[in-house]
Design an enzyme around this catalytic site. Structure first.
Site, PDB file in Angstrom:
ATOM      1  CG  HIS A   1      -0.265   0.279   2.520  1.00 11.29           C
ATOM      2  ND1 HIS A   1      -0.017   1.554   2.984  1.00 11.29           N
ATOM      3  CD2 HIS A   1       0.236  -0.562   3.451  1.00 11.29           C
ATOM      4  CE1 HIS A   1       0.590   1.489   4.154  1.00 11.29           C
ATOM      5  NE2 HIS A   1       0.761   0.215   4.462  1.00 11.29           N
ATOM      6  CB  CYS A   2       1.126   4.267  -1.831  1.00  5.98           C
ATOM      7  SG  CYS A   2      -0.421   4.504  -2.719  1.00  5.98           S
ATOM      8  CG  MET A   3       1.088   8.437   1.419  1.00  5.24           C
ATOM      9  SD  MET A   3       1.460  10.184   1.214  1.00  5.24           S
ATOM     10  CE  MET A   3       0.378  10.919   2.449  1.00  5.24           C
TER      11      MET A   3
END
Length: 467
Positions: free
Chosen positions: A27-29
């Site tokens: 995941h990223c932000m």
């Protein structure tokens, strides 16, 4: 209807083909990034209909579900827990994912993603330390808590002083080397003892070359390590390979890479200052307008090394406030869609849920949930970003530089990180004026032109629904 992270993760898993179809998770932000064995098994319409899902992005090597900041971290943890041992995350899964990535990724996009993978994990620390640095600067300017500010400065600055080590660690991990060896080689860049070393007739300075030097040193170290493992006998590998990796890469860093990276870093700082002082309004117009497409493609993360280099050199990056205007234009465009399409209850619900994140500078939910599916609002949002960027860039031409002490947040979340060559109220006023300009232009452009061709509320299929 999912009401918790666990329920949302449980709702998503069968819609992406079940555990056996999931090769990897990350995941990223804002996005849950999945590596999938067979994308034809995905029920995309079902995914988009799940409450809490703000959009879906199909990338070359990942299937991305936009969930929003904060939520994505919790859902990813629950998603991984649901997978357990039933997902082929190891040998076969990694092999299929790599094959798919090699087929679809261009060399440029692959290189940019690799650089992004090095720096994205550092963003939480950059944000936290940036906020503390801004708070400390405010306390110093006000003359408050003089006994606390030295300690606060130490806490805020320690990470930046050693960021090269973390960059080296992540670089080696990304390029297939031993992370701790990458960190060891990159640590040469910030070691105080380099002040006794002379290269190209110039005495080196600790930190010379910054994150770019650390990145180059760790990449070199990875290749040296791999080369050593091709000929060093197994019985001597544990002794010779790390020794030769650190020795060869360390000397090359001292007698070449630090000097070269230092020159490049200086050129980046000089170019950024020249760009804003001479062509500020035009530069802001272009940068503010093009940033949303970069976000859409996921390539905006490749700018992190440039931002980090400017923060190292000047204490702030002058590019981030310009780029942040793109998110403000997106907010204005979404507001116009909300007003014009008042009978589209589904779209208005999406806007209400995504708008708070948009105000804080997280643009993906509005991009993939609102403007991009409608088409023209995406372009009018870019126009709003251009206007806001031109506003901030115009003041840069007058000598009023607006920067950010860290990267990651934008929108209203960037106010605590603002810095510049003027007093904080002046800097905040210029940045706030840029946001308002982007909001207004994004709204007006979308209201007037962005919804041309979109069915009127009276002719839409949901026109009979209550307001």
């Amino acid at each position: 209807m999912p009401t918790s992270s666990s329920a949302l993760a449980a709702a998503l898993l069968p819609l992406v083909g079940g555990p056996a179809n999931v090769l990897s998770t990350a995941h990223c932000m804002t996005r849950l990034r999945l590596g999938l064995a067979d994308r034809s098994l995905v029920d995309e319409a079902g995914l988009r209909a799940v409450p809490g899902v703000l959009g879906v992005v199909v990338d070359d090597d990942t299937y991305q579900i936009v969930l929003g900041p904060g939520v994505v971290t919790r859902v990813t943890a629950r998603f991984d827990a649901l997978l357990g041992s039933s997902s082929p995350l190891a040998a076969r899964g990694v092999q299929l994912k790599e094959e798919q990535r090699q087929r679809n990724a261009t060399p440029l996009k692959l290189a940019l993603r690799r650089v992004a993978n090095v720096f994205v994990p550092l963003i939480p620390a950059l944000v936290g330390c940036g906020v503390l640095a801004g708070l400390n600067g405010l306390l110093v300017n006000l003359g408050w808590l003089p006994s606390l500010t030295p300690a606060l400065a130490a806490v805020a600055s320690a990470f930046m002083a050693l960021i090269a080590v973390f960059v080296g660690h992540n670089t080696a991990k990304e390029f297939g080397g031993t992370p701790v060896l990458g960190g060891a080689v990159a640590a040469v860049v910030v070691y105080p003892g380099v002040a006794k070393v002379t290269a190209f007739g110039v005495t080196l300075a600790p930190g010379q070359g910054g994150v770019l030097g650390a990145l180059a040193a760790a990449v070199l170290g990875t290749y040296v390590e791999k080369w050593c493992r091709t000929w060093v006998p197994a019985t001597l590998d544990v002794l010779l390979t790390p020794t030769l990796t650190v020795l060869v890469s360390g000397l090359a860093t001292l007698y070449g890479l630090m000097y070269a990276a230092g020159e490049i870093s200086s050129a980046i700082g000089t170019a950024a200052n020249w760009l804003l002082t001479t062509t500020g309004a035009a530069a802001g117009l272009v940068l503010g307008g093009l940033f949303l497409p970069l976000v859409m493609l996921g390539l905006h993360q490749a700018l992190i090394p440039i931002h980090t280099t400017l923060v190292e050199q000047q204490g702030y990056t002058v590019l981030l406030p310009l780029l942040a205007m793109a998110g403000a234009g997106q907010v204005g465009a979404a507001a116009a869609v909300y007003v014009r399409l008042r009978h589209d209850t589904s779209l208005r619900t999406t806007i209400r849920s995504a708008l708070p994140a948009g105000l804080l500078g997280v643009g993906e939910p509005l991009i993939y949930g609102v403007s991009l599916p409608l088409g023209r609002p995406f372009l009018t949002a870019c126009a709003g970003g251009s206007a806001g960027g031109a506003f901030v860039g115009f003041f840069a031409m007058l000598g009023d530089r607006v920067g950010a002490t860290a990267i990651g947040p934008s929108g209203w979340a960037l106010f605590p990180l603002l810095a510049g060559n003027r007093a904080l109220p002046v800097t905040a006023a210029i940045y706030g004026g840029g946001l308002v300009t982007a909001y207004v232009v994004g709204f007006l452009a979308t209201y007037a032109f962005g919804l041309t061709g979109v069915a009127s509320p009276e002719s839409r299929t949901d026109a009979n629904q209550p307001c």
